[in-house]
Design a protein around this motif. Structure first.
Motif: not given
Ligand SMILES: [Zn+2]
Length: 1094
Positions: A107-110, A328-329, A901-903
């Protein structure tokens, strides 16, 4: 039936089917008479396949020599095979090491997007090191960095909390859309609200906060940082500085090498020295960072490449942090669906983090309770209280004991131990469960909670296999499943008498407002058919529940509907100060026996009061009357109250209008949430003692003091529904849908819940709709399948990694057929000595559920501003602890968030901006009290979508594709004026129409020829015979079906005044009430963390 015999005469788990086929849900949520086929839970599906795979060698399952034949026809088509494919493999993963069950990375689009076109594939990272195992990849991805300024930010850095947009023009201009019921008299917020100097900072911490006093909480903080998070205030800077813009870090913020792997695309000329670098780094817990990993990141090129802004590219302000580059959620939700949605979640392994609540997955019970019953903030608990205090991560479980399950999953088996009752530990009274250890050849067992050695009763004796497991373990639910039920003996019943079936009493306000709005007529008409759909159990032909009827205004009218009567008889009680029930015989009746009399009554009530001029109502005496009636009938039950106005008539519980918006943002704001009379708590206590649950349907035209009226429902496990400015033509669908669901839903009565834990931790705090008269027992007059109880745990001793930590939730309740039962849920968690293990196994959605409930309770006793500050501080401490102890060394200017916990920042910001903690001008005091009590018993899925609404583009995917389109982030930037969108949060549902939507689309969906002809505020879409119309209506129906309350649709046109209402739900943007944008809040959070670390 007794399953205690050593050779069970029944199939494995074979129980009398009627007992647990009970959760008859055929008509759940549906309309009475709907064609939905009854789908009683397949008695034998679900867990069975798993057990067939895992019995110890040489142990054959007990023969199915008698008993009901397996209900194979009830099995879902995918039941056996689908489970069978995954069962063993998952189990063979062995005991969780705390690493293996990580949520998959990706989940790390960047990071992944620039590296390879395939997002969500961990493999794209392989070139950067040795071929990683899945755990290694996880570790590599577990840290996320967002670099900010290295140097302490100057005071004028202007982190975003700009002054709120002026509300003057918007206030009071909203129509009564029924959203929360904004009344015409809406007022603008006090002018001082947005001014940081308007109020002295208050740092008094709510009492609850003291439970987590870490060194950090008392640490030095710059005065400018500890100030109240007032609307419009800049963090650490003058309020006038650059709203919505983020100060850019100096170039040296990027560690050497960060630009090596810049994504393809336009060079970032404007941003290269200003955009924060994004780095993926190895999780610190795996040792020092390896060289290559610090090179993963790259300066993000900015929105020019990745932005999805519709329309012509808009030049961004040069210092803007790119919203696409922060967590991003939507991406996290999508990744989890892709990674974990295809396989069943098998509960055999201790401490597994389940898939997200937004992921559809099946659960296979192999010894731990399904996440549908229990979700935890962390599945790996620190071994010591010192560690827990350091991390500040709340240790809590959100428990939904009677959760409804999808048809593919079996309802808990019912175990009958006969007259001896359920087997329990003699010392701590824990119930027999899979974690109990049998010793001495099976003659004794050691309690897994308190270590007490107990004798095994002779009738329960069974031999052990070579692994020490009882040979009948897989034939007994209580030895092999996480969730099951015991039939309770008479010892578990009130007054040592088995209960008689509960009763429902319908209590209808027939004052002027109720009659004039059409409510009385609508309700009476509906009840005639709805009474055929009272909850049933065990395939019974009719419900065991009896019903009674009361109408009231200033006085109460009881009705005798005895079957032998030709016509119903009314008895009036006007002495509301000393309520009694004027009749016993004929008040509570069986529906089918008294049908003719009941129908006659329901026909007559609207006529009898058609010309009423009575506007005053009583309230507390109505509840008192219902409770007294149940007491006289010696049964538990539920009152359904339909009420319209502030009870100002002379009577106990009389209320006055004390609404005062001027209290907002003052020390007295908490009084708006507190009941104005103690009489309701006293009444609630009596109701709980009687097992009298109260569901309240409110139809206010003005302030009714929800905070006070909801006290009894709240303390009795009931529900509150609110339909402001109710009009039959506009609101009947929503009301009837809620009513049908509420009347039909399965509910347990006269319940007591107890959560036991293994030595080392204990339950210390509880949140939800219930009553507690001591510190351990949660008393619930009623409990339905929607309600959760959130439990917080604290250490009272050391835990150890080997044993882990165990929870056992036991709910004693009376079923809707009057059967006394115990429902048991067990869950085993891991324990850790490394903080990194805690941070790797957290569940942010559950954390937010807990934190929201904590905050929403806090507003009862502390200023709202203090509550907000406490949340921000705790979040900063959680993240700072991770940064300090788990992330590998890196520039101090980088924001590093744990993967799990990135969100947390974005979701927490949504809580902070919610109407309870930061009300907009259109939100009434009643709205806030209503939402506050709703959230108190929400489950994790409900809080997730409530705080971060789902925004679905409808016209981007092909028309033929009727599946739910991928959501987009809740920000105005994501709206294209050429499309239409659905937005929902579980309570509200909007259809937003862009001003440039194609004419054909407008015609297909709305049946009019142009955008200007669409009626703003429309709540029903025309039924048109074309694909797009069907698709849109189908999606709306689908969203409604997922939620426990009916969401009324509101059509919002771009640039229309209703859009203000809609924009409140675009939670990543700055809110009109002064709530920070996501970007700004993240920067603020970063600053707070740096303060804590410096
Ligand atoms: Zn024990």
């Amino acid at each position: 039936m007794n399953v205690n015999q050593s050779a069970p005469p029944v199939p494995p788990f074979g129980q009398p089917q009627p007992v647990y086929a009970g959760y008859h849900q055929s008509s759940y949520g549906g309309q009475p008479g709907s064609t939905a086929a009854p789908t009683p839970y397949g008695a034998y599906n679900g867990p069975v396949p798993g057990y067939q795979q895992t019995p110890p060698p040489g142990v054959s399952r007990a023969p199915a020599s008698s008993g009901a034949p397996p209900a194979s026809t009830a099995q879902g088509p995918c039941g056996q095979t689908a489970y069978g494919q995954f069962g063993q493999g998952d189990v063979q993963n062995g005991p969780s090491s705390g690493v293996q069950m990580q949520r998959l990375p990706g989940s790390q689009p960047f990071a992944s997007a620039p590296l390879a076109p395939v997002v969500s594939q961990p493999a794209v990272l392989q070139p950067y090191g040795p071929p990683p195992t899945s755990a290694q990849v996880t570790a590599q991805l577990a840290g996320m960095q967002i670099s900010g300024a290295v140097a302490p930010a100057p005071p004028a850095s202007g982190l975003g909390y700009g002054p709120p947009t002026s509300l003057a023009s918007a206030s009071g201009s909203f129509p009564n859309s029924g959203l929360y019921g904004s009344y015409p008299q809406g007022q603008a917020p006090p002018l001082g609200q947005g001014h940081p100097g308007a109020q002295p900072p208050q740092r008094s911490v709510p009492p609850q906060a003291s439970s987590f006093t870490s060194p950090a909480s008392g640490g030095p903080r710059m005065p400018s940082m500890t100030g109240p998070l007032l609307p419009g205030q800049s963090f650490g800077g003058p309020p006038v500085s650059q709203p919505n813009h983020v100060s850019s870090p100096p170039p040296q913020a990027l560690p050497p090498g960060t630009q090596m792997t810049g994504p393809p695309g336009p060079p970032p000329p404007m941003h290269s020295s200003q955009q924060p670098g994004y780095q993926l780094q190895q999780n610190g817990s795996f040792g020092p960072a390896r060289g290559p990993q610090s090179n993963y990141g790259s300066p993000y090129p900015g929105a020019a490449t990745f932005g999805s802004q519709p329309g012509p590219p808009q030049p961004l302000p040069p210092k803007r942090l790119d919203p696409d580059a922060i967590p991003s959620p939507i991406q996290v939700i999508e990744d989890d669906r892709n990674n974990r949605g295809s396989e069943p979640f098998v509960t055999g392994v201790r401490g597994q983090v389940p898939p997200l609540v937004t992921t559809n997955f099946l659960v296979k019970d192999q010894g731990n309770a399904s996440p549908r019953y229990i979700r935890c903030t962390s599945y790996n608990i620190p071994c010591t209280s010192d560690m827990a205090k350091q991390a500040q991560v709340p240790l809590a479980a959100v428990i939904k004991p009677l959760a409804r399950l999808p048809p593919e999953e079996a309802s808990p088996y019912v175990v009958d131990h006969g007259e001896s009752g359920p087997l329990r530990c003699n010392r701590c009274k824990a119930y027999m469960c899979p974690f109990m250890q049998f010793v001495e050849g099976g003659r004794r067992f050691q309690c897994c909670f308190c270590s007490c050695i107990n004798d095994v009763p002779p009738q329960y004796f069974q031999h052990l296999d070579h692994t020490g497991k009882r040979v009948d373990a897989y034939d007994r639910p209580e030895l092999s499943l996480g969730s099951y039920e015991f039939l309770a003996t008479v010892d578990y019943c009130k007054n040592n008498k088995f209960p008689i079936p509960p009763a429902f009493i319908f209590m209808i306000d027939v004052s002027y407002n109720a009659v004039r709005s059409g409510l009385v007529r609508l309700l009476c008409e509906e009840l005639k058919s709805l009474l055929d759909f009272l909850p049933r159990e065990g395939g019974a032909e009719e419900s065991a529940i009896r019903v009674g009827f009361v109408t009231y205004n200033k006085v109460l009218h009881f009705y005798n509907v005895k079957s032998s009567l030709a016509q119903p008889q009314m008895m009036v009680v006007s002495d509301v100060g000393d309520m009694f029930v004027p009749l016993l015989d004929g008040f509570l009746v069986n529906v089918s026996e008294s049908r003719a009399v009941i129908t006659s009554l329901l026909d007559q009530i609207p006529e009898m009061f058609a010309d009423t001029r009575e506007t005053e109502t009583v309230f507390a005496p109505v509840i008192q009357a219902g409770m007294e009636a149940l007491k006289a009938a010696e049964c538990a039950g539920k009152l359904f109250l339909f009420h319209t106005s502030l009870p100002i008539a002379e009577a106990p519980g009389k209320l006055k209008n004390r609404d005062d918006r001027k209290l907002i943002n003052t020390d007295k704001e908490k009084t708006l949430f507190q009941p104005q009379s103690g009489a309701y708590q006293t009444l609630a206590k009596e109701c709980v003692a009687q097992g009298c649950c109260v569901d309240l349907f409110l139809f206010p035209n003005q302030y009714v003091d929800v905070a006070t009226l909801s006290v009894v429902p709240q303390l009795t496990g009931g529900s509150v529904y609110k339909y402001a400015c109710f009009q039959v033509e506009n609101d009947q669908e929503r009301f009837l849908s809620d009513l049908r669901r509420d009347v039909q839903k399965v509910v347990g009565f006269d319940a007591v819940m107890r959560v036991r834990t293994s030595t080392g931790i204990r339950a210390v705090d509880f949140f939800g709709a219930f009553y507690m008269s001591n510190t351990t027992d949660v008393e619930l007059a009623g409990l339905d399948g929607d309600k959760t109880v959130t439990v917080e745990f604290k250490h009272d001793d050391r835990l150890n990694e080997e044993n882990g930590a165990l929870l056992q939730c036991a709910l004693l309740y009376t079923s809707c057929a009057g059967q006394r039962r115990l429902r048991i849920h067990n869950l085993a968690l891991n324990c850790c000595t490394q903080l990194a293990d805690l941070y790797r196994n957290c569940e942010t959605d559950t954390l937010i559920n807990y934190m929201a409930k904590f905050a929403y309770r806090g507003v009862l006793s502390s200023p709202v501003k203090t509550v907000r500050d406490t949340l921000i501080t705790q979040c900063a401490q959680i993240l700072a602890c991770y940064r300090k102890n788990c992330a590998s060394p890196s520039s101090a200017g980088q924001l590093i968030l744990p993967e799990c916990m990135k969100l947390l920042p974005v979701y927490l910001n949504c809580v902070l901006k919610s109407e309870v903690l930061q009300p907009g001008a259109e939100v009434t005091t009643d709205d806030r009290a209503y939402v506050r009590q709703l959230v108190t018993s929400m489950d994790v899925a409900e809080t997730n979508v409530f705080f971060y609404p789902r925004l679905l583009p409808l016209t981007k995917s092909p028309i033929e594709n009727t599946t739910e389109p991928p959501a987009v982030r809740a920000s105005e930037e994501r709206l294209s004026n050429g499309d239409i969108y659905l937005l929902e949060n579980g309570l509200n549902l909007f259809l937003w129409v862009g001003a440039s939507v194609q004419q054909g689309v407008v015609q297909s969906v709305f049946g009019v020829s142009s955008f200007s002809q669409i009626t703003s505020g429309l709540s029903v879409l025309p039924v048109l015979d074309n694909l797009l119309s069907k698709k849109v209506r189908g999606l709306i129906d689908g969203l409604r079906a997922q939620r426990s309350r009916y969401m009324k649709l509101i059509v919002v046109k771009q640039e229309d005044k209703l859009e203000m209402l809609f924009k409140h739900f675009l939670v990543e943007d700055k809110s009109l009430s002064g709530g920070a944008s996501y970007v700004d809040f993240l920067c603020h959070m970063h600053k707070e963390i740096r303060q804590l670390l410096s």
